[in-house]
Design a protein around this motif. Sequence first.
Motif, mmCIF file in Angstrom:
data_model
loop_
_atom_site.group_PDB
_atom_site.id
_atom_site.type_symbol
_atom_site.label_atom_id
_atom_site.label_comp_id
_atom_site.label_asym_id
_atom_site.label_seq_id
_atom_site.Cartn_x
_atom_site.Cartn_y
_atom_site.Cartn_z
ATOM 1 N N VAL A 135 0.876 -1.174 0.000
ATOM 2 C CA VAL A 135 0.000 0.000 0.000
ATOM 3 C C VAL A 135 0.911 1.222 0.000
ATOM 4 C CG1 VAL A 135 -1.752 1.295 1.269
ATOM 5 C CG2 VAL A 135 -1.811 -1.203 1.282
ATOM 6 N N THR A 136 0.699 2.135 -0.946
ATOM 7 C CA THR A 136 1.604 3.284 -1.022
ATOM 8 C C THR A 136 0.846 4.597 -1.151
ATOM 9 O OG1 THR A 136 3.498 4.244 -2.214
ATOM 10 C CG2 THR A 136 1.819 3.148 -3.544
ATOM 11 N N THR A 137 1.468 5.651 -0.638
ATOM 12 C CA THR A 137 0.940 7.006 -0.789
ATOM 13 C C THR A 137 1.892 7.861 -1.614
ATOM 14 O OG1 THR A 137 1.913 7.583 1.374
ATOM 15 C CG2 THR A 137 -0.417 6.980 1.343
ATOM 16 N N GLU A 138 2.811 7.231 -2.337
ATOM 17 C CA GLU A 138 3.697 7.968 -3.229
ATOM 18 C C GLU A 138 2.881 8.600 -4.347
ATOM 19 O OE1 GLU A 138 6.883 8.580 -3.031
ATOM 20 O OE2 GLU A 138 7.502 7.223 -1.431
ATOM 21 N N GLY A 139 3.297 9.793 -4.774
ATOM 22 C CA GLY A 139 2.616 10.472 -5.862
ATOM 23 C C GLY A 139 3.472 10.479 -7.111
ATOM 24 N N ALA A 140 2.885 10.125 -8.248
ATOM 25 C CA ALA A 140 3.625 10.106 -9.503
ATOM 26 C C ALA A 140 2.716 10.502 -10.652
ATOM 27 C CB ALA A 140 4.225 8.721 -9.755
ATOM 28 N N TRP A 141 3.324 11.071 -11.677
ATOM 29 C CA TRP A 141 2.575 11.500 -12.868
ATOM 30 C C TRP A 141 3.398 11.127 -14.087
ATOM 31 C CZ3 TRP A 141 1.843 17.332 -14.463
ATOM 32 C CH2 TRP A 141 1.070 17.376 -15.620
ATOM 33 N N ARG A 142 2.846 10.257 -14.919
ATOM 34 C CA ARG A 142 3.545 9.854 -16.145
ATOM 35 C C ARG A 142 3.453 10.984 -17.149
ATOM 36 N NH1 ARG A 142 2.504 4.971 -20.473
ATOM 37 N NH2 ARG A 142 1.707 6.695 -21.721
ATOM 38 N N THR A 143 4.591 11.578 -17.478
ATOM 39 C CA THR A 143 4.615 12.723 -18.397
ATOM 40 C C THR A 143 4.884 12.301 -19.827
ATOM 41 O OG1 THR A 143 6.945 13.070 -17.814
ATOM 42 C CG2 THR A 143 5.306 14.355 -16.603
ATOM 43 N N HIS A 150 8.016 12.531 -10.126
ATOM 44 C CA HIS A 150 7.724 12.156 -8.737
ATOM 45 C C HIS A 150 7.099 13.372 -8.070
ATOM 46 C CE1 HIS A 150 9.320 9.995 -4.862
ATOM 47 N NE2 HIS A 150 8.013 10.029 -4.943
ATOM 48 N N THR A 151 5.780 13.359 -7.926
ATOM 49 C CA THR A 151 5.057 14.554 -7.509
ATOM 50 C C THR A 151 4.784 14.644 -6.015
ATOM 51 O OG1 THR A 151 3.003 13.411 -8.076
ATOM 52 C CG2 THR A 151 3.931 14.891 -9.739
ATOM 53 N N GLY A 152 5.113 13.604 -5.277
ATOM 54 C CA GLY A 152 4.866 13.668 -3.837
ATOM 55 C C GLY A 152 5.440 12.476 -3.116
ATOM 56 N N HIS A 153 6.161 12.736 -2.041
ATOM 57 C CA HIS A 153 6.767 11.655 -1.266
ATOM 58 C C HIS A 153 5.785 11.125 -0.226
ATOM 59 C CE1 HIS A 153 10.895 11.954 -2.818
ATOM 60 N NE2 HIS A 153 10.612 13.244 -2.959
ATOM 61 N N GLY A 154 5.630 9.827 -0.209
ATOM 62 C CA GLY A 154 4.810 9.172 0.796
ATOM 63 C C GLY A 154 5.578 8.011 1.384
ATOM 64 N N ASP A 155 4.911 6.889 1.563
ATOM 65 C CA ASP A 155 5.590 5.704 2.044
ATOM 66 C C ASP A 155 4.972 4.463 1.415
ATOM 67 O OD1 ASP A 155 3.308 4.836 3.617
ATOM 68 O OD2 ASP A 155 3.895 6.264 5.156
ATOM 69 N N ILE A 156 5.627 3.345 1.631
ATOM 70 C CA ILE A 156 5.135 2.052 1.158
ATOM 71 C C ILE A 156 5.027 1.140 2.371
ATOM 72 C CG2 ILE A 156 5.617 0.020 -0.267
ATOM 73 C CD1 ILE A 156 7.208 1.840 -2.142
ATOM 74 N N LEU A 176 13.254 -2.042 -2.042
ATOM 75 C CA LEU A 176 12.573 -0.757 -2.158
ATOM 76 C C LEU A 176 13.242 0.318 -1.311
ATOM 77 C CD1 LEU A 176 8.878 -2.031 -2.105
ATOM 78 C CD2 LEU A 176 10.135 -1.153 -4.077
ATOM 79 N N THR A 177 13.767 -0.068 -0.158
ATOM 80 C CA THR A 177 14.482 0.895 0.695
ATOM 81 C C THR A 177 15.741 1.386 -0.002
ATOM 82 O OG1 THR A 177 13.633 -0.125 2.725
ATOM 83 C CG2 THR A 177 15.597 1.248 2.923
ATOM 84 N N GLU A 178 16.478 0.475 -0.622
ATOM 85 C CA GLU A 178 17.695 0.857 -1.340
ATOM 86 C C GLU A 178 17.382 1.756 -2.533
ATOM 87 O OE1 GLU A 178 19.548 -2.848 -2.291
ATOM 88 O OE2 GLU A 178 20.378 -3.125 -0.263
ATOM 89 N N ALA A 179 16.144 1.665 -3.034
ATOM 90 C CA ALA A 179 15.731 2.528 -4.142
ATOM 91 C C ALA A 179 15.281 3.904 -3.651
ATOM 92 C CB ALA A 179 14.608 1.863 -4.925
ATOM 93 N N GLY A 180 15.330 4.122 -2.339
ATOM 94 C CA GLY A 180 15.040 5.440 -1.798
ATOM 95 C C GLY A 180 13.640 5.644 -1.273
ATOM 96 N N THR A 261 1.370 15.478 -1.471
ATOM 97 C CA THR A 261 1.288 15.196 -2.910
ATOM 98 C C THR A 261 0.544 16.328 -3.614
ATOM 99 O OG1 THR A 261 -0.764 13.900 -2.639
ATOM 100 C CG2 THR A 261 1.319 12.710 -2.496
ATOM 101 N N ALA A 262 0.803 17.553 -3.181
ATOM 102 C CA ALA A 262 0.023 18.704 -3.643
ATOM 103 C C ALA A 262 0.021 18.856 -5.159
ATOM 104 C CB ALA A 262 0.552 19.981 -2.989
ATOM 105 N N ASP A 263 1.145 18.578 -5.809
ATOM 106 C CA ASP A 263 1.239 18.769 -7.254
ATOM 107 C C ASP A 263 0.806 17.534 -8.034
ATOM 108 O OD1 ASP A 263 2.241 21.339 -6.902
ATOM 109 O OD2 ASP A 263 4.319 20.630 -6.804
#
Length: 315
Positions: A135-143, A150-156, A176-180, A261-263
């Motif tokens: 379950v993640t709250t990371e924000g992303a937008w495929r441009t 990467h539009t917003g930092h969350g967690d996994i 995933l941790t090593e990936a930041g 994840t405002a943006d």
Amino acid sequence: MERNGNMEDRTAVLGGGSLGLLLAGRLYAAGRECVVWTRTREQAERLNGEGLRIEAGNGLPERRTAACARAWEDAEPTAGIVLLTVKQTALSDRFLKRLAELVPPGGTIVPFQNGIGHVEALRKALPGRQIAVAVTTEGAWRTGAASVRHTGHGDIRLGDDGEVRPETLQVVERMLTEAGFSVFLSKQLNNEMMRKLLINAVVNPLTAILRIPNGALAKTPERLELAKALFRETYEVLRAYGLEGESEDLWETLTRVCEATADNRSSMLQDVEAGKETEVDSINGMIVRMAAAKHSDAPWNRMATALVKALHDNG
């Protein structure tokens, strides 16, 4: 891909959307070998030819990494880890049959889908595979086909119901941790999934209907009132199914996610803008069905479902 014969070296990211490209891009940047399985050959060719561009946002410089991609229909089986990032609407019988061909018994699947019910479908269709839920709250937008912001930092949050070997969870967590990413192991994944469903049921349809990024949801009193009404109804439905947490605390969690994840343009908004089918039936439609099963009603969720569906041009 099988560099040392270790499970963690045989990783595939299934899905070339926002989250799939974000996960793959961060894995590549961390030096992890993986392959992206895309829906089309065209996107696979773009990724292989151009590499994967990651836009960090907040004015930070972008990064471009090499990429290894294959179209879903051309993919080769792996007994390693598959990060499943397609939308829940993609989990058709045909899709699950193909996934069973690509991930033989003993392999590990990590689903990142919104909503609930997908884990049970995966376990039924793919016996003998380990399903480590995310379950993640990371924000992303495929441009673009080969770029993601990467539009917003969350967690996994990772976990299971006791069927996944502890060492498997540790491998996924370390990767995933090593990936930041900020990764947490949870023994309450069902509650985490319902919390995520609560957030998605409010943020996704309203941002799609109003055509606004997450952070704009709290910009006017009228938008906040809409969000609170949808939140209150969804909270009561999920509480009947065991959702833990006080309403005030979960509302604060939702507003923090919007701020972080405002943006970000929610996945539902991105689908509406692209003229694609959305996940509204798996999110707000699910809330309506859950309420009906308890002999209750969810008019706000029913209205949200209808409005988002009305935005999709089936013609």
